[in-house]
Design a protein around this motif. Structure first.
Motif, PDB file in Angstrom:
ATOM      1  N   ARG A  81      48.008  37.069  46.892  1.00 52.46           N
ATOM      2  CA  ARG A  81      48.678  35.457  46.655  1.00 52.46           C
ATOM      3  C   ARG A  81      48.606  34.973  48.243  1.00 52.46           C
ATOM      4  N   ALA A 101      50.850  41.226  46.953  1.00 49.88           N
ATOM      5  CA  ALA A 101      51.322  40.137  47.747  1.00 49.88           C
ATOM      6  C   ALA A 101      50.306  39.591  48.820  1.00 49.88           C
ATOM      7  N   LEU A 113      45.377  33.503  48.962  1.00 55.43           N
ATOM      8  CA  LEU A 113      45.208  32.409  48.356  1.00 55.43           C
ATOM      9  C   LEU A 113      45.937  31.138  48.752  1.00 55.43           C
ATOM     10  N   VAL A 114      47.171  31.375  49.013  1.00 56.30           N
ATOM     11  CA  VAL A 114      47.964  30.160  49.592  1.00 56.30           C
ATOM     12  C   VAL A 114      47.651  29.549  50.660  1.00 56.30           C
ATOM     13  N   LEU A 165      52.121  27.284  41.933  1.00 56.28           N
ATOM     14  CA  LEU A 165      51.670  26.765  42.931  1.00 56.28           C
ATOM     15  C   LEU A 165      51.554  25.242  43.219  1.00 56.28           C
ATOM     16  N   SER A 204      43.819  33.439  38.913  1.00 55.59           N
ATOM     17  CA  SER A 204      45.085  34.009  38.002  1.00 55.59           C
ATOM     18  C   SER A 204      45.023  35.364  38.615  1.00 55.59           C
ATOM     19  N   ARG A 205      44.000  36.034  38.950  1.00 56.40           N
ATOM     20  CA  ARG A 205      44.181  37.518  39.317  1.00 56.40           C
ATOM     21  C   ARG A 205      44.580  37.440  41.015  1.00 56.40           C
ATOM     22  N   LEU A 206      44.259  36.477  41.807  1.00 54.93           N
ATOM     23  CA  LEU A 206      45.016  36.327  43.301  1.00 54.93           C
ATOM     24  C   LEU A 206      46.225  36.071  43.260  1.00 54.93           C
ATOM     25  N   ALA A 207      46.632  34.772  42.340  1.00 62.53           N
ATOM     26  CA  ALA A 207      47.815  34.240  42.343  1.00 62.53           C
ATOM     27  C   ALA A 207      48.992  35.208  41.786  1.00 62.53           C
ATOM     28  N   ASN A 208      48.467  36.157  40.708  1.00 62.04           N
ATOM     29  CA  ASN A 208      49.374  37.160  40.150  1.00 62.04           C
ATOM     30  C   ASN A 208      49.019  38.461  40.742  1.00 62.04           C
ATOM     31  N   GLY A 214      40.063  34.197  49.849  1.00 57.19           N
ATOM     32  CA  GLY A 214      41.288  33.386  49.478  1.00 57.19           C
ATOM     33  C   GLY A 214      40.870  31.985  49.670  1.00 57.19           C
ATOM     34  N   PHE A 244      51.009  29.091  37.670  1.00 55.36           N
ATOM     35  CA  PHE A 244      51.279  30.198  38.667  1.00 55.36           C
ATOM     36  C   PHE A 244      52.432  29.800  40.040  1.00 55.36           C
TER      37      PHE A 244
END
Lengths: 253, 131
Positions: free
Chosen positions: A153, A150, A156-157, A210, A143-147, A92, A208
């Protein structure tokens, strides 16, 4: 210590690429899966190849050997932003830094394409072609991590929350920047490049949900990486990165 | 709820991904030829990963991934070009090794070091036992 303003600019750019490329290479063998291992290792090699381009310009300015410039300086002679030296953490954080860095590359290479320093402007062409692929790769993961599930994401955050305040250091004002602005070497000051980067990052994050993570009041700490001031993880990285060169600086590989 | 739009295909094991066949064209005048396969969650990721898994050494000018009847060309052949020096990935990037070895041996001798075994041992016979 190299203090010619154009050489300092080339070192800042080259050191970012070398140090981040070296960190990226630490994923070789342990990336999330085999194909990504190869892809991310290739990106690491690309970044180190970009360092060579900038070091060759610094070599021209200073008359020094390119290997001595790249690997023969003491740790406090390196001018990369501190984000580049941070440990990889998890995928992430790695993805967050990869994306934020390559977006910064896009901003600064676009600016340098208009540089009055002809060789620097020319160098941006080849680098931007490779950076295009790096961004495609970083966006694919964003896009794959954000979407994704849980946990993907959340990681990533967390990575973005850590990397965003560090990434603004890529736009720390350089020592000698007033000279670079005066003769057109740097068409846009770093403080204004930072604003452009905020715009780019917000646009990137909006789809996303974010973009709330971006705090436009963030400013680079200074003096920091551009002045050779690094975090306490750098000495160990420097030692590893330069060990082979220091063992025999005259060797031809 | 109707089944008018099928849900995206999901791999049985998400960590493994779907299997994609990878095709390449050596030169612009060559036909597509299969070069291998890889695992990826979707076509876009498969194309990106195929680039670095199979085309890092100037193996071709275009690539595609395929799954069943679906065929996805990269469509951006410039992504396969090397924009900076990548000779270190190619055999031709390693020339003059004999001269470099002689230079190294001369420097070692000047330092009083003796190279007792000039080459690594040949492991091929050893590996036979493990086949």
């Amino acid at each position: 210590m190299i203090d010619d303003p154009r050489a300092v600019l080339a070192l800042a750019l080259g050191d970012d690429e070398l140090v981040l490329g070296h960190r990226h290479s630490h994923w070789t063998g342990v990336a999330p899966h085999l194909e990504e291992d190869l892809a991310f290792s290739s990106i690491a090699q690309d970044e180190i190849g970009h360092a060579v381009v900038w070091y060759s310009l610094a070599a021209e300015r200073t008359g020094k050997d390119i290997d001595a410039i790249g690997l023969g300086r003491p740790a406090d002679g390196y001018r990369h932003a501190v984000i580049c030296e941070q440990s990889n953490g998890d995928w992430g954080y790695t993805t967050a830094r990869h994306l934020l860095y390559d977006l910064a590359e896009e901003v600064r290479l676009e600016v340098l394409a208009g540089s009055a320093w002809r060789q620097a402007a020319d160098a941006t062409g080849a680098l931007r072609r490779e950076e295009r692929y790096h961004l495609i790769h970083a966006r694919a993961w964003l896009s794959r991590l954000a979407n994704g599930p849980a946990e993907a994401r959340a990681r990533l955050v967390a990575g973005l929350e850590e990397a965003l305040p560090q990434a603004v250091g890529l736009f720390e004002t350089l020592p000698g920047e007033e000279d670079l602005l005066a003769d057109g070497t740097l068409p846009v000051p770093h403080v204004d490049q930072l604003r452009r980067w905020f715009d780019v990052v917000v646009t990137e994050f909006q789809p996303f949900g974010l973009d709330d993570l971006v705090d436009r009041t963030l400013a680079p700490a200074s003096p920091a990486g551009r002045h050779g001031q690094h975090s306490d993880v750098f000495p160990e990285l420097w030692d590893e990165m330069t060990a082979m060169y220091r063992a025999d600086p005259q060797a031809r590989w | 709820m109707t089944a008018a739009t099928p849900a995206p295909e999901r791999p049985a094991d998400p960590a493994e991904g779907l299997r994609w066949e990878v095709f390449g064209r050596r030169t612009a005048s060559d036909d597509w030829a299969e070069v291998g396969y890889l695992h990826a969650p979707d076509a876009e990721m498969a194309l990106l990963l195929a680039r670095d898994t199979f085309f890092r050494h100037e193996e071709g000018v275009d690539l595609a991934v395929s799954r069943g009847p679906d065929f996805f060309p990269l469509g951006q052949p410039e992504l396969l070009e090397h924009a900076t020096d990548k000779s270190y990935r190619l055999q031709r990037g390693y020339t003059g090794l004999g001269a470099k070895r002689r230079l190294a041996a001369a420097r070692a001798a000047a330092l009083g070091a003796v190279v007792q075994r000039r080459r690594p041992p040949d492991l091929r016979v050893l590996n036979e036992d493990h086949r």
